[in-house]
Scaffold this active site. Structure first.
Site, PDB file in Angstrom:
ATOM      1  N   GLU A  44      22.682  26.108 -16.189  1.00  9.44           N
ATOM      2  CA  GLU A  44      22.066  24.795 -16.050  1.00  9.44           C
ATOM      3  C   GLU A  44      20.870  24.892 -15.113  1.00  9.44           C
ATOM      4  O   GLU A  44      21.023  25.121 -13.914  1.00  9.44           O
ATOM      5  CB  GLU A  44      23.084  23.794 -15.495  1.00  9.44           C
ATOM      6  N   THR A  71      20.388  17.307 -13.654  1.00  6.47           N
ATOM      7  CA  THR A  71      19.688  16.270 -12.897  1.00  6.47           C
ATOM      8  C   THR A  71      18.789  15.477 -13.839  1.00  6.47           C
ATOM      9  O   THR A  71      17.640  15.164 -13.528  1.00  6.47           O
ATOM     10  CB  THR A  71      18.881  16.849 -11.717  1.00  6.47           C
ATOM     11  N   LYS A 131      31.556  15.553 -15.140  1.00  5.61           N
ATOM     12  CA  LYS A 131      31.353  16.349 -13.934  1.00  5.61           C
ATOM     13  C   LYS A 131      31.854  15.555 -12.729  1.00  5.61           C
ATOM     14  O   LYS A 131      31.348  14.463 -12.446  1.00  5.61           O
ATOM     15  CB  LYS A 131      29.860  16.679 -13.763  1.00  5.61           C
TER      16      LYS A 131
END
Length: 209
Positions: A44, A71, A131
């Site tokens: 990621e 993000t 998450k």
């Protein structure tokens, strides 16, 4: 990776992904390959890294790696990431417009949440996995608590996960864990210390067993 394999398939199989937060990535292919060859195939990159979409495109040349972007805060960022090759998206919190783009484009989104209410909201928005962030706040036991009402939800702790506690998070119900600076220290990424990163990635993978 065979045709039709999804990001969640790989994450579930490996039980780990890594998030990279660095000011500069001199060779994204070398980074991705160092991680993949050490047992962490899912990488990621994040919008906190300047020029992340260029790194994403370049890293796509790493055959064994699965690339995504984290993000992600807006629908525009979600579309840009997917257009540049992201196979999955990650958000730090609940972002309806990101989920809308991801679902429409059939790209899995791992949505950030912390409380049971937020987990439910993430699922309602179409998250493929949730998450749990920041995981360090309550530790591995919190995953076990969440597993009670959410036995079938793919929970992935992030933030504060390291080689010393990764196995505990997995034992308490995480389908996978997120390796961060414990494996990919920003200074090492920026300096291109790929062998050091590979060694730590391999050690992290061993710690999970």
């Amino acid at each position: 990776m065979t045709a039709g394999t999804t990001a969640l398939d790989i994450i579930r199989a490996d039980r780990v992904l890594t998030v990279v937060r660095a000011p500069h990535i001199p060779d994204p292919v070398a980074l991705a390959e160092a991680l993949a060859h050490s047992g962490i195939r899912t990488l990621e990159l994040t919008f906190t890294t300047p020029g992340v979409l260029d790194y994403l495109k370049r890293a796509g040349a790493a055959a064994d790696a699965l690339l995504g972007v984290g993000t992600v805060l807006t629908g525009e960022q979600a579309r840009a990431a997917i257009d540049n090759g992201a196979r999955f998206l990650v958000t730090p919190g609940l972002r309806a417009e990101v989920a809308e783009v991801a679902v429409a484009r059939e790209i899995p989104v791992i949505m950030g949440a912390f409380t049971p209410t937020e987990v439910l909201q993430a699922l309602d928005l179409g998250a493929a996995a949730v998450k749990i962030f920041p995981a360090r706040a309550l530790g591995p036991g919190y995953l076990k608590d969440l597993r009670g009402p959410f036995p079938d939800v793919a929970l992935i702790p992030s933030g504060g996960v390291n080689a010393g506690n990764a196995a505990d998070f997995l034992a308490n119900g995480a389908v996978a864990v997120t390796a961060g600076t414990d494996v990919v220290a920003p200074a090492d990424v920026a300096a291109g210390r790929w062998s050091d990163i590979a060694s730590r990635a391999a050690a992290f993978v061993r710690s999970m067993k």
